[in-house]
Design an enzyme around this catalytic site. Structure first.
Site, short mmCIF file in Angstrom:
data_model
loop_
_atom_site.label_atom_id
_atom_site.label_comp_id
_atom_site.label_asym_id
_atom_site.label_seq_id
_atom_site.Cartn_x
_atom_site.Cartn_y
_atom_site.Cartn_z
CG PHE A 1 -2.09 0.94 1.13
CD1 PHE A 1 -2.93 0.95 0.02
CD2 PHE A 1 -2.33 1.84 2.15
CE1 PHE A 1 -4.00 1.83 -0.06
CE2 PHE A 1 -3.41 2.74 2.08
CZ PHE A 1 -4.24 2.72 0.96
CB THR B 1 5.41 -6.13 -2.37
OG1 THR B 1 5.84 -7.12 -3.32
CG2 THR B 1 4.16 -6.60 -1.67
CD GLU C 1 11.45 0.09 -8.56
OE1 GLU C 1 11.20 -0.58 -7.55
OE2 GLU C 1 10.67 0.18 -9.51
N GLY D 1 3.97 8.18 -15.01
CA GLY D 1 3.92 8.50 -13.60
C GLY D 1 2.98 7.56 -12.89
CB VAL E 1 6.94 -3.62 -18.80
CG1 VAL E 1 7.86 -3.05 -19.87
CG2 VAL E 1 7.58 -4.86 -18.18
CE LYS F 1 10.05 -0.78 -15.72
NZ LYS F 1 10.41 0.61 -15.56
N1 LIG Z 1 6.35 3.98 -8.44
C1 LIG Z 1 6.21 3.82 -9.74
O1 LIG Z 1 6.11 4.79 -10.51
C2 LIG Z 1 6.14 2.43 -10.32
C3 LIG Z 1 5.89 2.28 -11.69
C4 LIG Z 1 5.76 0.97 -12.21
C5 LIG Z 1 5.93 -0.11 -11.38
N2 LIG Z 1 6.22 0.08 -10.04
C6 LIG Z 1 6.37 -1.09 -9.19
O2 LIG Z 1 5.24 -1.15 -8.34
C7 LIG Z 1 5.62 -1.70 -7.06
C8 LIG Z 1 5.21 -0.71 -5.97
O3 LIG Z 1 5.86 0.52 -6.17
P1 LIG Z 1 5.63 1.71 -5.12
O4 LIG Z 1 6.28 2.89 -5.71
O5 LIG Z 1 4.20 1.75 -4.72
O6 LIG Z 1 6.50 1.15 -3.88
P2 LIG Z 1 6.41 1.64 -2.36
O7 LIG Z 1 5.82 3.00 -2.29
O8 LIG Z 1 7.75 1.39 -1.79
O9 LIG Z 1 5.34 0.63 -1.71
C9 LIG Z 1 5.61 -0.73 -1.56
C10 LIG Z 1 4.58 -1.31 -0.62
O10 LIG Z 1 4.81 -2.72 -0.50
C11 LIG Z 1 4.79 -3.07 0.90
N3 LIG Z 1 5.55 -4.29 1.09
C12 LIG Z 1 6.87 -4.52 0.82
N4 LIG Z 1 7.18 -5.80 1.10
C13 LIG Z 1 6.04 -6.39 1.53
C14 LIG Z 1 5.71 -7.70 1.98
N5 LIG Z 1 6.62 -8.68 2.02
N6 LIG Z 1 4.43 -7.95 2.38
C15 LIG Z 1 3.50 -6.97 2.34
N7 LIG Z 1 3.74 -5.72 1.92
C16 LIG Z 1 5.01 -5.43 1.53
C17 LIG Z 1 5.33 -1.86 1.60
O11 LIG Z 1 5.00 -1.89 2.97
P3 LIG Z 1 5.34 -0.64 3.94
O12 LIG Z 1 4.29 0.41 3.62
O13 LIG Z 1 5.19 -1.17 5.29
O14 LIG Z 1 6.72 -0.21 3.56
C18 LIG Z 1 4.63 -0.75 0.81
O15 LIG Z 1 3.32 -0.58 1.30
C19 LIG Z 1 7.13 -1.94 -7.12
O16 LIG Z 1 7.37 -3.29 -7.40
C20 LIG Z 1 7.59 -1.06 -8.28
O17 LIG Z 1 8.71 -1.60 -8.93
C21 LIG Z 1 6.31 1.31 -9.49
#
Ligand SMILES: NC(=O)c1ccc[n+]([C@@H]2O[C@H](COP(=O)([O-])OP(=O)(O)OC[C@H]3O[C@@H](n4cnc5c(N)ncnc54)[C@H](OP(=O)(O)O)[C@@H]3O)[C@@H](O)[C@H]2O)c1
Length: 358
Positions: free
Chosen positions: A10, A104, A217, A329, A160, A232
């Site tokens: 989340f 996650t 990231e 984004g 991706v 990717k």
């Molecule tokens: N941000 C982007 O623009 C983007 C774009 C494309 C793809 N992605 C991908 O989307 C995913 C999420 O990105 P994000 O930016 O939302 O990351 P983020 O803000 O770091 O959020 C990650 C979430 O996963 C939770 N988490 C981590 N390990 C866990 C586990 N073992 N069990 C349960 N929850 C867990 C974290 O918990 P806590 O809240 O407790 O830390 C956090 O709520 C990543 O894999 C990223 O590569 C991101």
């Protein structure tokens, strides 16, 4: 139909997904005949919560904005056991309504524990949509097989290039066309940084911009060292080219503060320095690479600035086919999760209306 959503993770993406779902609720219900309600949220350090009738998503967002945890249920369970526990507590429906939304953080060593989350969800009869690259990059073939056995869907459009419909494009719109190679700019953070450094911004300041936007990231070295692009590339090569490689088999190069001088020199020579991801089928299987390349100014990829990204497919019947995203984004990534939900709803409808054979 209402999808019951279990949010595993989340953070930035999941929170934007929840608001987008709310914003688009009327349109989705009108056009696709489904609604989505969040019934459970699971994080690593910020708590867990479950409510069978559905949670107040805006209250959860507000809690996270204040830095508070989402709740304190089932904290003794592992995430896999939490998924199993929730699936048991939700009454089964004739058509699966349960969807695990896996967002996650990326683990570049093995793609875990996200692969286990996806597998557990499928085994429990849930569909899975994910923006995490790990599952498709490390275990696409195994998870696609598990989904087929379970009769559920495993979709990862957001893994991706955010909202660009890469996998949908190939799956839905290119029947009988074989993709034999691709090259693209697939990492937003480094493309933004290369453009910014060309214009004189220091490496650290450019990276700080991407962190502030929630696009880098959680561990930004995954972006700058080329790992995100390698993940990717492995996912694209596995899904589109049938490769069986992980990110560790992708030849990889990243960017650093010293790359700034190269970007400026390339620009002065009428060229552009870009971090290009590519893969192609060859006699010895699929070769894949992420590396800095000086591109001629008229190369389509050279024109992609800042947060833009794009990919060029080489196909057997259509020649080159390109798709570009001018703005990427969190909204685009959240949209990809939403589009995966729509795919599941459409598939469910197609299934229902298919003629039955005696
Ligand atoms: N941000 C982007 O623009 C983007 C774009 C494309 C793809 N992605 C991908 O989307 C995913 C999420 O990105 P994000 O930016 O939302 O990351 P983020 O803000 O770091 O959020 C990650 C979430 O996963 C939770 N988490 C981590 N390990 C866990 C586990 N073992 N069990 C349960 N929850 C867990 C974290 O918990 P806590 O809240 O407790 O830390 C956090 O709520 C990543 O894999 C990223 O590569 C991101």
């Amino acid at each position: 139909m209402t999808f019951d959503l279990i949010l595993v993770g989340f953070g930035h993406v999941a929170q934007r997904f929840v608001t987008l779902l709310e914003e688009q609720r009327a349109r989705i219900s009108g056009a696709y005949g489904f609604d989505g309600r969040v019934i459970a949220v699971c994080t690593q350090r910020h708590g867990r919560v479950f409510s069978e009738p559905g949670l107040d998503a805006s209250a959860l967002l507000e809690r996270r904005r204040r830095g508070a945890s989402v709740g304190a249920e089932c904290l003794d369970l592992s995430t896999v056991d939490f998924i199993r526990d929730i699936a048991r507590r939700v009454p089964s429906a004739p058509e699966s309504r349960l969807v695990v939304v896996e967002t996650t953080t990326l683990d570049i060593a093995r793609g875990q524990p996200a692969i286990d989350h996806v597998r557990a969800a499928l085994e429990c009869g849930a569909h899975v949509v994910t923006a995490n690259k790990g599952p498709a990059a490390f275990a696409y073939h195994a998870l696609a097989a598990a989904a087929a056995v379970a009769g559920r869907q495993f979709l990862f459009e957001g893994a991706v290039m955010d909202g660009i419909p890469i996998f949908n494009l190939a799956r839905e719109t290119l029947p009988a066309v074989e993709i034999v190679a691709f090259r693209g700019i697939v990492n937003t953070t480094t493309n933004y940084m290369l453009t910014a450094m060309e214009e004189g911004q220091p490496f650290d300041a450019a990276l700080a911009d991407m962190k502030a936007a929630g696009i880098a990231e959680a561990d930004a070295s995954l972006d700058v060292d080329g790992w995100d692009a390698a993940a990717k590339t492995a996912a694209l090569a596995s899904v589109l080219l049938g490769a069986r490689i992980t990110p560790h088999e992708v030849v990889r190069e990243g960017i650093s503060a010293s790359t700034a001088a190269r970007t400026v020199a390339a620009r002065a020579a009428g060229r552009r320095l870009k971090l290009v991801a590519s893969a192609a089928r060859g006699e010895r299987g699929v070769g894949a690479r992420v590396g800095l390349q000086e591109l001629a100014a008229d190369d389509l990829l050279a024109g992609l600035e800042g947060q833009q990204n794009g990919i060029i497919f080489q196909t057997d019947l259509l020649g080159e086919l390109a798709i570009v995203q001018r703005g990427s984004g969190l909204t685009q990534t959240a949209y990809a999760l939403l589009s995966d939900l729509i795919s599941i709803a459409r598939q469910g409808r197609a299934h229902k209306s298919a003629p039955t054979t005696a």
